[in-house]
Structure formats: C-alpha cells, structure tokens
Design a protein around this motif. Structure first.
Motif, PDB file in Angstrom:
ATOM      1  N   GLU A 238       0.815  -1.303   0.248  1.00  0.00           N
ATOM      2  CA  GLU A 238       0.062   0.113  -0.070  1.00  0.00           C
ATOM      3  C   GLU A 238       0.968   1.250  -0.075  1.00  0.00           C
ATOM      4  N   ASP A 239       2.053   1.184   0.654  1.00  0.00           N
ATOM      5  CA  ASP A 239       2.847   2.600   0.869  1.00  0.00           C
ATOM      6  C   ASP A 239       3.320   2.690  -0.470  1.00  0.00           C
TER       7      ASP A 239
ATOM      8  N   SER B 252       0.722   3.993  -2.964  1.00  0.00           N
ATOM      9  CA  SER B 252      -0.020   5.013  -2.863  1.00  0.00           C
ATOM     10  C   SER B 252       0.700   6.399  -3.391  1.00  0.00           C
TER      11      SER B 252
ATOM     12  N   GLY C  51      -2.591   6.010  -6.602  1.00  0.00           N
ATOM     13  CA  GLY C  51      -3.012   6.484  -5.254  1.00  0.00           C
ATOM     14  C   GLY C  51      -3.144   5.338  -4.231  1.00  0.00           C
ATOM     15  N   GLY C  52      -2.890   4.119  -4.545  1.00  0.00           N
ATOM     16  CA  GLY C  52      -3.277   3.044  -3.772  1.00  0.00           C
ATOM     17  C   GLY C  52      -3.157   1.686  -4.332  1.00  0.00           C
TER      18      GLY C  52
END
Lengths: 149, 153, 226
Positions: free
Chosen positions: A42-43, A46, A51-52
């Motif tokens: 996720e990091d 993002s 964005g994710g």
C-alpha cells in the motif's frame, strides 16, 4: 453445419459477481510468483498515479464463470479446451470493488484443422464494476472436438 | 535481472527487437493457490479434475494435470506488467493455446518488442509473448499491447 | 560456402486465421534482427491450405531488401506438406482446401508440375510424417526434402525429423512455422547458391544443395564468414 441452439447468440446474461479483496490479490500474486509492490504494498502504491493498491489486471480470470450463462448446446465432440482469448483491459480494479460479469455467446462456427473437425464457441464476457464502468472485455474461444479414447 | 515492477519503462526505451524474459515453475501447489482464489469465487470449472487430479487428467488423455489456460494468461501478463512499470498499462492481450501447460513444467516467460508507435502522444508498444517449456515447446503464444509514458523532460 | 539463408515456412494474417504476424511486421522484424547481427535473407509464405498467385509482396519486400516467395502448406493423409513451385495446373488439379489429400496424388502432381514437396514438422505426431513413416504409409520416392527443423516443434520432434531425413538420405530444410512476428527466421535453410525466385528455390531443393540450421547457428556462421 453442427447443430446448436441459435437463439442464444447475442443475448447477454448476468453471470455473477465477485468482490476484489486484499486476500484474493495476495493469493493470486502468490500463485503467479508476482512481487510487484503496486499490487502488494500500500505504501509503494500510494506513491504511484493510482494512489493506492490495485489488483493485477487479469485477476478476473479467477472468476471466469465458465459453465454459467447461455449454453448453445453444441452437439459435437467429446472434449473441449480453451483455444484462445482476446482481453481488453479498460480500467484498474481495486480492493473492495465488486465486479459483475455479463456474458453472451457471440458466434458458433465449425472449422476443419490439423486435428480434424472442430467447433468453436466464442463468448464475450464483459466485466463491470460497482460504478457501472466496464473494466475488461474478454472474447474467448472454446474448442469442441472428438478425441480418440 | 529480475523484473520487480518498480522500475518505470518509458516509451523511448522500447526498441524493436528488444527481448525480456522471466522464469516460472508450474508447481502443483501454485496451481492449487490459483484455484483457491477461484474457489472463493466458486466458479472455475474443474469438475473433471483436469487442473488438480492425476487420475482425472489421465482419464482425459493428459500426462499430468494441466495449468488452467486463464492462469497461463495471468503468468504471461505478470511478465508484461512488471516490465512496463507502475505507470505502464496493459491494454490488450491476444493469445492462442497450442498445447497444454502441465503441472511441474519449467517455463520461460518471453516477450519481444515487435512494434512501437506514438499515437496522439500515447506511446504504444506491441509485444509478442510466449510461454516456452523445457521441451522447447511453446504452449502459449500471442501479442500484447502496452501503453508506456514518455520520459519526463 | 553459403550464399543465402531463407526461412521456408511462414504464415501471415493475410491468409492464415491462426496467425498474428503481418508480412510487413515480419519485414520490420528481419530489419531489426539484421541490426543485431543476424543474417536472414528472406522467407517463403506458406499459408494454410491457400495460395493466391495475385498476391505479391515484391514492392514491400524490396523496401526492406528481403526476398519474399510464395508456397503453401497443404494437408494430406501423411501429415502437412510444404509445396514450392505452385503452377496454375496444380491449382486446377488439387483442392487446396481439402484437409485429407492423398499424399501420393499431391506429391505426384507437384513433381509433374515441376515443383517440390517437403513434409512439414516431420517429427510431430499425426500432422508430421514420422508416425506415418513408421506405419509404412509414405511414398518416399515422391518426397523432395524433409523439414527437419521446425520452429513450432519440440527438440524431440525435431530430432525425429532429422533422423528420418538422414535415414532416407533426403535433404533437410528449416522453417520457423512463424505465426507471430518475432518467430520469423528462428529456423532457417542455408543455400549454397543465391535464391531469389521460386524457380531458383525449387532447383536448389531438388539438387539437395541446402541444410537446416537455427538463427543462432546462421548468425555465428555468417559472422565467421565475414
């Protein structure tokens, strides 16, 4: 020409739906040896244009709803196999998305090839997300043929 | 070098004739994992056991259980999207199955750049894609079209 | 001495519905391979069950300095056969669309018309010559050469084809059986004399002045000769 039910051609049916989950993405990536952080971290994701986290584009193949929908009742062959697929990827799928598949038989045709007579059943499956947007279109050819026992 | 998907590929980097590849062993437990995703969705048709069961596969004249065709498509897609990088986008994949992929097959996942064109500012790269097994056979072959961004100035 | 390298077996989107490669795609690919040191002088389009004498690629091929010739891949009772030197008489006398042609009839007609017939992917089960040869069903006196190296066959199948060619003392040819762009030129035939026409191709095949080799082998050989 082989016998089949022509009335099913071009009639779209709702095949079913599935939800894209983190767990499904994780398992799908594990099966493929996929380590791309766009799908798994996720990091990292993002920080990208998405964005994710998103799902790998062909995750819908795990829910291909084969055997559901209209059946042209092809009266030929004792074996069948997937001959080919043409996939058009339209939108990314994300965790939490609910994808609904709609399918139709678009064509049934007969061809004599290297292994004798074959009947091709071509299906188009349209995958739509919860916002009513198509995420993928798939044309798949199922081949029916006779094989020696 | 292993492709991880983190490195961005730009349109100007792709040259006709470029080749890239990865490897994959179709271990039965990986096929099982793939099928487990499917079972969660209760759909992939394995009634005759062709994807999971030695006896079922043999009854169909197969030496060993086979990898679902749609899983093979996913395997080759992994190569393409990891090569393209986070801002690259797979647009189409068009593939034919010539032979089955069997459980345990050691596969080369191969892609070659066969065309690259700029269409209204969008870099579009066409690839030939193949799965090749250790017997020198190519069970899957096809083409993929990927959009790649232009390198920022 | 090697004068040229040709791929004797290729399909295109123009007439083979299982192909994804276009003729221009093949030409561009050959140009790109040449830039990387490969030597491919041309190829023969051998579409499945099809031959259209009106279709010409001379101008397009000329732009890339590549020889493009025409043959066909036909289907017989002993597997698939590549036919070179197709004449109007052959087109009239043989139903190219038939998937179970008598190989004796086809091969006799090809010989009588001055062409040459080469069993394709000879080591493959059913669609190659091997099984049929083991069963004693093949009229070898009519066979011009054997495709002993085929780009779509496994190593084992190509080994069987090579064995068959050697046992029958027939010339070996190589063809990629390309259906997609990047496969063109993967397997080649080396000729001792330049071949730029179908008549020249037939003459060299009949004389047996040819042999099969891979693209890598041709590259090494051509590099060493330079």
């Amino acid at each position: 020409m082989v016998d089949y039910d022509e009335s099913v051609i071009g009639v779209e049916h709702r095949l079913g739906s599935f939800t894209v989950t983190d767990a499904a993405i994780d398992a799908y990536c594990e099966a493929l040896g996929e380590t791309n952080p766009l799908y798994l971290d996720e990091d990292f994701a993002s920080g990208t244009g998405y964005g994710g986290r998103i799902a790998p584009p062909l995750i819908f193949t795990t829910a291909n709803f084969r055997g559901t929908g209209a059946d042209p009742q092809v009266d030929f062959g004792n074996a069948r196999f997937l001959g080919g697929e043409r996939i058009e990827v339209l939108e990314p799928m994300r965790p939490g998305d609910t994808i609904t598949a709609y399918g139709q038989v678009t064509e049934v045709y007969e061809k004599t090839g290297r292994s004798g007579k074959m009947v091709f059943v071509v299906r188009r499956t349209r995958y739509e997300n919860q916002n009513g947007r198509d995420v993928a279109l798939v044309d798949s050819s199922m081949v029916h043929r006779e094989i020696e026992a | 070098m292993s492709l991880t998907g983190t490195e961005q590929r730009y349109f100007g980097d792709a040259e006709l004739g470029d080749e890239f590849e990865e490897s994959y062993v179709a271990r039965p437990e990986l096929v099982e994992t793939y099928l487990s995703v499917s079972r969660g969705n209760a759909q992939l048709d394995d009634e005759d056991g062709r994807f999971s069961d030695a006896a079922g596969a043999q009854a169909l004249g197969l030496e060993r259980p086979i990898v679902p065709g749609v899983m093979s498509l996913s395997i080759i897609t992994r190569l393409v999207t990891d090569w393209a990088g986070p801002a690259g986008r797979l647009r189409t994949l068009d593939a034919n199955f010539r032979r089955p992929v069997l459980h345990g097959d050691r596969l080369r996942l191969m892609a070659l750049v066969t065309d690259a064109s700029d269409e209204s500012g969008i870099g579009r790269v066409t690839l030939d894609v193949y799965l090749e097994n250790e017997r020198g056979e190519r069970p899957l072959q096809g083409t993929a079209v990927v959009e790649l961004p232009h390198r920022p100035r | 001495m090697i004068a040229c390298y040709l791929d004797l077996h290729a399909h295109s989107t123009d007439a083979s519905d299982d192909a994804g490669g276009t003729v221009e795609g093949y030409l561009k690919w050959i140009a790109a391979r040449r830039r990387r040191g490969y030597r491919i002088d041309g190829f023969v389009l051998t579409e499945h069950r099809h031959y259209d004498p009106a279709v010409r690629y001379d101008e397009l091929a000329g732009r890339y300095d590549v020889t493009v010739l025409h043959g066909a891949e036909l289907e017989t009772d002993v597997g698939h056969v590549l036919v070179y030197g197709i004449t109007p008489g052959l087109v009239r006398g043989i139903d190219f669309a038939d998937v179970a042609l008598s190989h004796r009839e086809l091969l006799t007609a090809v010989r009588d018309e001055g062409g040459v017939a080469v069993p394709a992917h000879a080591g493959r089960p059913r669609i190659g010559l091997w099984d049929h040869a083991q069963a004693g069903r093949v009229g070898f006196e009519l066979v011009g050469a054997i495709e002993a190296l085929n780009g779509g066959s496994s190593d084992e199948e190509n080994g069987r084809a090579r064995e068959l060619a050697e046992a029958r003392q027939l010339a070996s040819v190589g063809g990629s059986d390309a259906h997609f762009v990047s496969a063109i030129g993967r397997c080649l035939t080396a000729f001792e004399r330049p071949v730029t026409t179908v008549a020249g191709l037939v003459a060299e095949l009949v004389a047996g002045r040819c042999r099969a080799l891979t693209a890598e082998e041709a590259r090494a050989e051509a590099g060493a000769a330079d």
